[in-house]
Design a protein around this motif. Structure first.
Motif, PDB file in Angstrom:
ATOM      1  N   GLU A  71      34.692  44.060  53.564  1.00 13.78           N
ATOM      2  CA  GLU A  71      35.738  44.552  52.914  1.00 13.78           C
ATOM      3  C   GLU A  71      36.442  46.019  53.490  1.00 13.78           C
ATOM      4  N   GLY A  87      37.740  49.056  48.790  1.00 13.62           N
ATOM      5  CA  GLY A  87      38.636  49.321  49.838  1.00 13.62           C
ATOM      6  C   GLY A  87      38.264  50.849  50.207  1.00 13.62           C
ATOM      7  N   ASP A  93      41.571  48.763  46.168  1.00 13.87           N
ATOM      8  CA  ASP A  93      42.324  49.322  47.516  1.00 13.87           C
ATOM      9  C   ASP A  93      43.185  50.399  47.480  1.00 13.87           C
ATOM     10  N   ASN A 136      45.874  44.038  43.700  1.00 14.91           N
ATOM     11  CA  ASN A 136      44.847  43.999  44.903  1.00 14.91           C
ATOM     12  C   ASN A 136      45.161  44.661  46.092  1.00 14.91           C
ATOM     13  N   GLY A 137      45.469  44.135  47.055  1.00 12.46           N
ATOM     14  CA  GLY A 137      45.782  44.954  48.187  1.00 12.46           C
ATOM     15  C   GLY A 137      47.104  45.562  48.198  1.00 12.46           C
ATOM     16  N   ASP A 163      44.735  38.948  50.041  1.00 13.21           N
ATOM     17  CA  ASP A 163      43.953  39.954  49.619  1.00 13.21           C
ATOM     18  C   ASP A 163      44.370  41.283  50.104  1.00 13.21           C
ATOM     19  N   GLY A 164      43.663  41.783  51.164  1.00 15.70           N
ATOM     20  CA  GLY A 164      44.203  43.253  51.558  1.00 15.70           C
ATOM     21  C   GLY A 164      45.301  42.979  52.708  1.00 15.70           C
ATOM     22  N   ASN A 184      40.243  41.704  54.438  1.00 20.14           N
ATOM     23  CA  ASN A 184      41.016  42.958  54.678  1.00 20.14           C
ATOM     24  C   ASN A 184      41.150  43.308  56.081  1.00 20.14           C
TER      25      ASN A 184
END
Length: 311
Positions: free
Chosen positions: A45, A88, A133, A188-189, A237-238, A282
């Motif tokens: 990650e 993150g 993140d 999240n991201g 996600d990211g 990510n």
């Protein structure tokens, strides 16, 4: 610990780099192929590029460590262990490392001398959940998401109970912490558009999962929330944004066939996809010219040179 079933393509253009819309053809380099740089991780990650040292830092949550991959010699080593189950990461405008720490439920900054400063660990007297993140705006404000993901188990964090809703926060340079978006479905991201007038955010617990966009006013407030991308069965996600405003999003799926990176135009249209053998959590842009996409993907780190740079 290399996967004997994965082999880099011997063909160019790499068939793993798929054009879904003619707008993506410009970004696919005819001679560039997906490369696996390292493997043997549990959950990769949070990649962040250090151009001044030509290395990448990224996290390995279950192993409670931050890894370092050096571009000059291709070696992988441990940068920090324990990491308080770091997730993150990014750099601030002064080049210092900022980290979302699942285990300690806080945001930290690593100073030039290696000491660590806690930037945020509470809001309105309550402990944060598990910061996930993080991005830094040009005015030096620090923005981060705070879902409860790290409280679910001792594998990706430390088991516990959330004290706050799942929010997005902005920390101003004077240290004041503001909640800029409340009661989200698994924030999240996150990433800013190149002009910083739009903030993109992944909501991982929405069904279907989605990417939303907010307008950012001059005082750092979010308004005009809109659903930009319906992920369907995908697992976003990211994400990062390139210099042209396209979104490059770590992607996965509950069924095989969609793991990798999904690329969207600013209008939300899927324009490209990079197939990987594992779910990508990510990513970031790096390399001497900023055109090397570095993808932290479950047990491995991958890269692909592309015809753009990070915003």
């Amino acid at each position: 610990m290399n996967d004997p079933e994965w082999r880099p393509s011997t063909r160019v253009p790499d068939p793993a780099v798929k054009v879904l819309d003619p707008r993506f053809a410009h970004y696919r380099l005819a001679h560039a192929k997906v490369e696996r740089l390292a493997t043997g991780l549990r959950w990769a990650e949070g990649p962040v590029w250090f151009g001044d040292g030509r290395y990448l830092l990224f996290t390995d949550l279950p192993n409670d460590r931050i890894m370092r991959w050096d571009e000059a010699n291709g070696t992988l080593g441990v940068f920090r262990q324990s990491s308080n189950q770091a997730n993150g990461m990014t750099r601030d405008r002064q080049g210092r490392l900022l980290i979302c720490e699942h285990g300690a439920r806080c945001i930290t900054r690593t100073e030039y001398d290696g000491s660590v400063t806690v930037l945020a660990d509470r809001f309105e007297g309550m402990p944060l959940n598990s910061p996930n993140d993080i991005v830094v705006k040009s005015d030096d404000s620090v923005w981060f998401t705070d879902p409860p993901f790290g409280l679910v188990s001792d594998y990706m964090g430390r088991q516990g109970s959330p004290s706050l809703p799942a929010n997005v926060y902005r920390r101003d340079p004077d240290g004041t912490l503001h909640c800029v978006a409340r009661n989200l479905e698994g924030p999240n991201g996150l990433a800013f558009s190149p002009d910083e007038k739009t903030l993109y955010l992944v909501e991982s617990r929405a069904r279907p999962r989605r990417i939303v966009a907010y307008s950012v006013d001059e005082d750092g407030r979010l308004e005009n929330r809109r659903h930009l991308i319906d992920a369907g069965t995908g697992l976003p996600d990211g994400l990062r944004v390139d210099a042209d405003g396209n979104l490059w999003c770590g992607w996965g799926a509950e069924a095989p066939g969609l793991d990798g990176v999904r690329i969207f135009a600013a209008d939300g249209t899927a324009i490209g996809h990079i197939d990987l053998p594992e779910r990508c959590a990510n990513l970031c842009f790096g390399g001497p010219r900023g055109n090397r996409l570095l993808m932290a993907s479950t047990t491995s780190l991958y890269s692909l040179f592309v015809n753009t740079r990070g915003a």
